[in-house]
Design a protein around this motif. Structure first.
Motif, PDB file in Angstrom:
ATOM      1  N   ASP A 122      30.348  45.719  46.097  1.00 22.83           N
ATOM      2  CA  ASP A 122      30.710  46.878  45.282  1.00 22.83           C
ATOM      3  C   ASP A 122      29.675  47.996  45.356  1.00 22.83           C
ATOM      4  O   ASP A 122      29.615  48.852  44.496  1.00 22.83           O
ATOM      5  N   GLY A 123      28.860  47.977  46.377  1.00 23.88           N
ATOM      6  CA  GLY A 123      27.876  49.032  46.555  1.00 23.88           C
ATOM      7  C   GLY A 123      26.454  48.596  46.260  1.00 23.88           C
ATOM      8  O   GLY A 123      25.544  48.904  47.019  1.00 23.88           O
ATOM      9  N   ASP A 124      26.234  47.906  45.153  1.00 27.07           N
ATOM     10  CA  ASP A 124      24.878  47.482  44.824  1.00 27.07           C
ATOM     11  C   ASP A 124      24.737  45.963  44.711  1.00 27.07           C
ATOM     12  O   ASP A 124      23.632  45.459  44.534  1.00 27.07           O
ATOM     13  N   MET A 125      25.855  45.247  44.827  1.00 23.11           N
ATOM     14  CA  MET A 125      25.825  43.801  44.631  1.00 23.11           C
ATOM     15  C   MET A 125      27.011  43.184  45.380  1.00 23.11           C
ATOM     16  O   MET A 125      28.060  43.795  45.500  1.00 23.11           O
ATOM     17  N   ILE A 126      26.820  41.964  45.844  1.00 25.03           N
ATOM     18  CA  ILE A 126      27.936  41.174  46.377  1.00 25.03           C
ATOM     19  C   ILE A 126      28.391  40.278  45.238  1.00 25.03           C
ATOM     20  O   ILE A 126      27.577  39.623  44.595  1.00 25.03           O
ATOM     21  N   ARG A 127      29.683  40.271  44.987  1.00 23.75           N
ATOM     22  CA  ARG A 127      30.215  39.495  43.877  1.00 23.75           C
ATOM     23  C   ARG A 127      31.101  38.354  44.385  1.00 23.75           C
ATOM     24  O   ARG A 127      31.931  38.560  45.262  1.00 23.75           O
ATOM     25  N   LEU A 128      30.860  37.167  43.845  1.00 20.76           N
ATOM     26  CA  LEU A 128      31.701  36.004  44.116  1.00 20.76           C
ATOM     27  C   LEU A 128      32.574  35.799  42.895  1.00 20.76           C
ATOM     28  O   LEU A 128      32.055  35.643  41.788  1.00 20.76           O
ATOM     29  N   GLU A 129      33.899  35.810  43.095  1.00 24.55           N
ATOM     30  CA  GLU A 129      34.817  35.729  41.966  1.00 24.55           C
ATOM     31  C   GLU A 129      35.905  34.700  42.219  1.00 24.55           C
ATOM     32  O   GLU A 129      36.434  34.607  43.331  1.00 24.55           O
ATOM     33  N   GLY A 130      36.238  33.941  41.190  1.00 24.76           N
ATOM     34  CA  GLY A 130      37.290  32.933  41.296  1.00 24.76           C
ATOM     35  C   GLY A 130      36.895  31.809  42.232  1.00 24.76           C
ATOM     36  O   GLY A 130      35.710  31.526  42.436  1.00 24.76           O
ATOM     37  N   ALA A 131      37.900  31.185  42.820  1.00 28.75           N
ATOM     38  CA  ALA A 131      37.649  30.129  43.800  1.00 28.75           C
ATOM     39  C   ALA A 131      37.237  30.784  45.110  1.00 28.75           C
ATOM     40  O   ALA A 131      37.917  31.680  45.597  1.00 28.75           O
ATOM     41  N   CYS A 132      36.107  30.375  45.649  1.00 26.79           N
ATOM     42  CA  CYS A 132      35.578  30.941  46.891  1.00 26.79           C
ATOM     43  C   CYS A 132      35.778  29.920  48.011  1.00 26.79           C
ATOM     44  O   CYS A 132      34.974  29.004  48.179  1.00 26.79           O
TER      45      CYS A 132
END
Length: 82
Positions: A6-16
């Motif tokens: 998202d520009g400043d962070m990598i986000r892990l969401e839900g089942a990966c």
């Protein structure tokens, strides 16, 4: 998609799932030093764990996957806000 930048962070969401391991690795390699926010992650495939263990990004939050939070977070090293 469970892995996003998202520009400043990598986000892990839900089942990966396993299919996201390559995406995670590519994002981490393209953005050295960027942190990974994993509190929204409810399931973490071992392929993503391998990427995190190999590339060692700064982790933010407590993983929403209870197994990862308990057993993997200590292996992945300290993070600023854990």
């Amino acid at each position: 998609m469970s892995v996003r930048h998202d520009g400043d962070m990598i986000r892990l969401e839900g089942a990966c799932p396993v299919e996201e391991a390559e995406t995670l690795a590519a994002l981490l390699l393209a953005h050295p030093g960027v942190g990974v926010e994993w509190s929204g992650c409810t399931g973490l495939h071992t392929a993503l764990v391998q990427v995190l263990l190999r590339l060692r990004p700064p982790l933010h939050g407590t993983c929403g996957d209870p197994f990862a939070a308990r057993w993997l977070a200590p292996l992945l090293g300290p993070a600023a806000d854990r």
